[in-house]
Write a protein that holds these residues in place. Structure first.
Motif, PDB file in Angstrom:
ATOM      1  N   TYR A 196       0.588  -1.153  -0.217  1.00 46.95           N
ATOM      2  CA  TYR A 196      -0.314   0.003  -0.114  1.00 46.95           C
ATOM      3  C   TYR A 196       1.024   1.724  -0.194  1.00 46.95           C
ATOM      4  CZ  TYR A 196      -2.951   3.747   1.708  1.00 46.95           C
ATOM      5  OH  TYR A 196      -3.908   4.981   2.168  1.00 46.95           O
ATOM      6  N   ILE A 197       1.404   1.611   0.845  1.00 45.59           N
ATOM      7  CA  ILE A 197       2.804   2.720   0.926  1.00 45.59           C
ATOM      8  C   ILE A 197       3.602   2.100  -0.554  1.00 45.59           C
ATOM      9  CG2 ILE A 197       5.120   2.932   1.534  1.00 45.59           C
ATOM     10  CD1 ILE A 197       4.048   1.738   4.450  1.00 45.59           C
ATOM     11  N   VAL A 198       3.653   1.786  -1.214  1.00 46.85           N
ATOM     12  CA  VAL A 198       4.501   1.211  -2.325  1.00 46.85           C
ATOM     13  C   VAL A 198       3.920   1.955  -3.022  1.00 46.85           C
ATOM     14  CG1 VAL A 198       5.841   0.224  -4.387  1.00 46.85           C
ATOM     15  CG2 VAL A 198       5.600  -0.152  -1.644  1.00 46.85           C
ATOM     16  N   ARG A 199       2.296   1.891  -3.498  1.00 47.61           N
ATOM     17  CA  ARG A 199       1.369   2.243  -3.819  1.00 47.61           C
ATOM     18  C   ARG A 199       1.265   3.958  -4.252  1.00 47.61           C
ATOM     19  NH1 ARG A 199      -1.051  -2.638  -3.186  1.00 47.61           N
ATOM     20  NH2 ARG A 199      -3.048  -1.188  -1.816  1.00 47.61           N
ATOM     21  N   ARG A 200       0.696   4.027  -2.512  1.00 48.39           N
ATOM     22  CA  ARG A 200       0.571   5.699  -2.245  1.00 48.39           C
ATOM     23  C   ARG A 200       1.644   6.494  -2.854  1.00 48.39           C
ATOM     24  NH1 ARG A 200      -3.418   6.618  -3.850  1.00 48.39           N
ATOM     25  NH2 ARG A 200      -3.150   8.878  -2.444  1.00 48.39           N
ATOM     26  N   VAL A 201       3.757   6.041  -2.898  1.00 46.29           N
ATOM     27  CA  VAL A 201       4.521   6.728  -3.253  1.00 46.29           C
ATOM     28  C   VAL A 201       4.262   7.303  -4.554  1.00 46.29           C
ATOM     29  CG1 VAL A 201       6.215   6.391  -3.393  1.00 46.29           C
ATOM     30  CG2 VAL A 201       6.036   6.088  -0.832  1.00 46.29           C
ATOM     31  N   LEU A 202       3.794   5.588  -5.193  1.00 42.69           N
ATOM     32  CA  LEU A 202       4.170   5.843  -6.880  1.00 42.69           C
ATOM     33  C   LEU A 202       3.495   6.562  -7.234  1.00 42.69           C
ATOM     34  CD1 LEU A 202       5.279   1.920  -7.425  1.00 42.69           C
ATOM     35  CD2 LEU A 202       6.714   3.892  -7.776  1.00 42.69           C
ATOM     36  N   ALA A 203       2.255   6.984  -7.013  1.00 41.34           N
ATOM     37  CA  ALA A 203       0.851   8.029  -7.389  1.00 41.34           C
ATOM     38  C   ALA A 203       1.603   8.939  -7.175  1.00 41.34           C
ATOM     39  CB  ALA A 203       0.129   7.705  -6.238  1.00 41.34           C
ATOM     40  N   THR A 204       2.553   9.350  -6.659  1.00 46.79           N
ATOM     41  CA  THR A 204       3.008  10.371  -6.353  1.00 46.79           C
ATOM     42  C   THR A 204       3.632  12.004  -7.792  1.00 46.79           C
ATOM     43  OG1 THR A 204       4.485  10.390  -5.172  1.00 46.79           O
ATOM     44  CG2 THR A 204       2.387  10.859  -3.924  1.00 46.79           C
ATOM     45  N   ILE A 205       4.329  10.257  -7.972  1.00 48.53           N
ATOM     46  CA  ILE A 205       5.005  10.507  -9.360  1.00 48.53           C
ATOM     47  C   ILE A 205       4.185  11.245 -10.466  1.00 48.53           C
ATOM     48  CG2 ILE A 205       6.596   9.630 -10.854  1.00 48.53           C
ATOM     49  CD1 ILE A 205       7.636   7.567  -9.410  1.00 48.53           C
ATOM     50  N   PRO A 206       2.976  10.697 -10.788  1.00 49.99           N
ATOM     51  CA  PRO A 206       2.482  11.209 -12.599  1.00 49.99           C
ATOM     52  C   PRO A 206       1.864  12.444 -11.829  1.00 49.99           C
ATOM     53  CG  PRO A 206       1.236   9.113 -10.824  1.00 49.99           C
ATOM     54  CD  PRO A 206       2.630   9.367 -10.564  1.00 49.99           C
ATOM     55  N   VAL A 207       1.280  12.878 -10.137  1.00 53.16           N
ATOM     56  CA  VAL A 207       1.255  13.870 -10.018  1.00 53.16           C
ATOM     57  C   VAL A 207       1.959  15.156  -9.692  1.00 53.16           C
ATOM     58  CG1 VAL A 207       0.054  14.865  -7.753  1.00 53.16           C
ATOM     59  CG2 VAL A 207      -1.005  13.159  -8.249  1.00 53.16           C
ATOM     60  N   MET A 208       2.990  14.685  -9.253  1.00 50.12           N
ATOM     61  CA  MET A 208       4.534  15.938  -9.430  1.00 50.12           C
ATOM     62  C   MET A 208       4.396  16.068 -11.136  1.00 50.12           C
ATOM     63  SD  MET A 208       4.682  17.520  -6.172  1.00 50.12           S
ATOM     64  CE  MET A 208       6.047  18.170  -6.854  1.00 50.12           C
ATOM     65  N   ALA A 209       4.529  15.523 -11.807  1.00 53.40           N
ATOM     66  CA  ALA A 209       5.180  15.297 -13.595  1.00 53.40           C
ATOM     67  C   ALA A 209       3.921  16.029 -14.281  1.00 53.40           C
ATOM     68  CB  ALA A 209       4.997  13.990 -14.340  1.00 53.40           C
ATOM     69  N   PHE A 210       2.621  16.450 -13.501  1.00 53.03           N
ATOM     70  CA  PHE A 210       1.615  17.471 -14.012  1.00 53.03           C
ATOM     71  C   PHE A 210       1.549  18.685 -13.686  1.00 53.03           C
ATOM     72  CE2 PHE A 210      -3.029  19.617 -13.308  1.00 53.03           C
ATOM     73  CZ  PHE A 210      -2.989  19.167 -15.051  1.00 53.03           C
ATOM     74  N   VAL A 211       1.878  18.577 -12.052  1.00 50.28           N
ATOM     75  CA  VAL A 211       2.250  19.532 -11.189  1.00 50.28           C
ATOM     76  C   VAL A 211       3.465  21.106 -12.210  1.00 50.28           C
ATOM     77  CG1 VAL A 211       3.076  20.975  -9.095  1.00 50.28           C
ATOM     78  CG2 VAL A 211       1.144  19.779  -9.435  1.00 50.28           C
ATOM     79  N   ALA A 212       4.595  19.981 -12.461  1.00 54.45           N
ATOM     80  CA  ALA A 212       5.511  21.184 -13.117  1.00 54.45           C
ATOM     81  C   ALA A 212       5.429  21.179 -14.472  1.00 54.45           C
ATOM     82  CB  ALA A 212       7.536  19.327 -13.455  1.00 54.45           C
TER      83      ALA A 212
END
Length: 313
Positions: free
Chosen positions: A4-20
């Motif tokens: 679960y922790i790994v999935r949540r951490v990986l889910a932040t990557i596309p979010v930060m890419a969109f923010v960037a």
């Protein structure tokens, strides 16, 4: 748990890419020619072209974006157009006041709002409940800068208890540091306290109707134990959620609060950069705020598993 922790951490990557992508696009979606706006009315065409080249506006968008992301991954946020200082250096110089203000505000808001919400739910329909709800409505209705000016007038100008404006680094003493921040923290925390108190009350009212609460009362559990050990523990997930969401209020409110109380933090830096069209600084600060908000929400998601082990999604 680990998955679960790994999935949540990986889910932040596309979010930060969109923010960037969004932050970088600010330079291109700004009205008019950013280079001409920065150069001013008296600039020559050569000056405009020089600024356009320094901003990378003369190159394809995707190439410029890729280079910008690569520099960010290496810790390079660019260089200010007006001061010629690295943006990361300017952020380091201003981050202590903003971080101090947000930490004090967060501690103040949580320590005040949660007991207010619990007591309001316990005293539902009484004068205490109506007083708390009245404060919550007022806290949402009055802008932060109005609260700030009223507090400064009463406690700084009239009573002379605290300084009117400015900031004292914590290395010069805890008490002077705290004196400069208590009024801004109260002004910034008013709307945050109102939000948390309302959600806490609403959630507690629902939990207090549950069967296990009636069972605890039947077994002779004390009122304090019922409220803070049984009910609040089971109402914690919505409360923690709104605390995490409210971080956005702190980030946005810090800009206004720092302007009112002349605190040299990231909020003032952002305002100054916007007024001067210093796009590298704007991009760097907005990206930092966005990263902090995403990180806080990630921590809130991970905290869910501690508060309610049933949460695995």
């Amino acid at each position: 748990m680990f998955a679960y922790i790994v999935r949540r951490v990986l889910a932040t990557i596309p979010v930060m890419a969109f923010v960037a992508l969004f932050v970088f696009s600010l330079l291109y979606v700004a009205p008019g020619d950013p280079a001409a706006v920065i150069a001013g009315d008296q600039a020559t065409p050569e000056d405009v072209e020089r600024i356009r080249a320094s901003l990378g506006l003369d190159r394809p968008f995707l190439i410029r974006f890729g280079e910008w992301v690569w520099r960010i991954l290496q810790g390079d946020l660019g260089v200010s157009i007006f001061t010629n200082l690295p943006v990361s250096t300017m952020i380091q110089q201003r981050i202590e006041p903003t971080l101090s203000l947000m930490i004090i505000t967060l501690i103040l808001a949580v320590s005040v709002a949660i007991p207010m919400g619990v007591i309001a739910a316990w005293k539902q329909g009484t004068v205490v409940d109506r007083t708390v709800m009245g404060f919550a409505v007022l806290g949402f209705s009055v802008p932060v800068f109005v609260v700030g000016y009223v507090l400064a007038y009463i406690f700084a100008l009239e009573l002379d208890w605290v300084p009117v404006q400015g900031y004292t680094p914590i290395k010069q003493g805890f008490f002077p540091w705290f004196q400069n921040l208590i009024l801004p923290a109260v002004a910034l925390g008013t709307v945050y306290i109102a939000l948390i108190a309302r959600i806490t009350r609403a959630t507690m009212l629902e939990v207090l109707q549950q069967d296990y609460i009636r069972t605890a009362r039947a077994k002779g559990a004390g009122q304090r134990s019922i409220l803070f050990l049984h009910a609040l523990k089971n109402a914690a997930v919505p409360v923690v959620t709104v605390i995490g969401i409210g971080i956005a209020l702190l980030i946005g409110g810090a800009v206004v609060t720092e302007s009112v109380f002349a605190i040299p933090g990231l909020g003032r830096l952002t305002v100054d950069a916007i007024l001067r069209r210093d796009y590298p600084v704007i991009q760097g600060v907005v990206l930092l705020f966005s990263f902090v908000y995403v990180l806080v929400n990630l921590l809130i998601d991970l905290l869910y598993t501690i508060l309610d082990p049933r949460i695995r999604y």
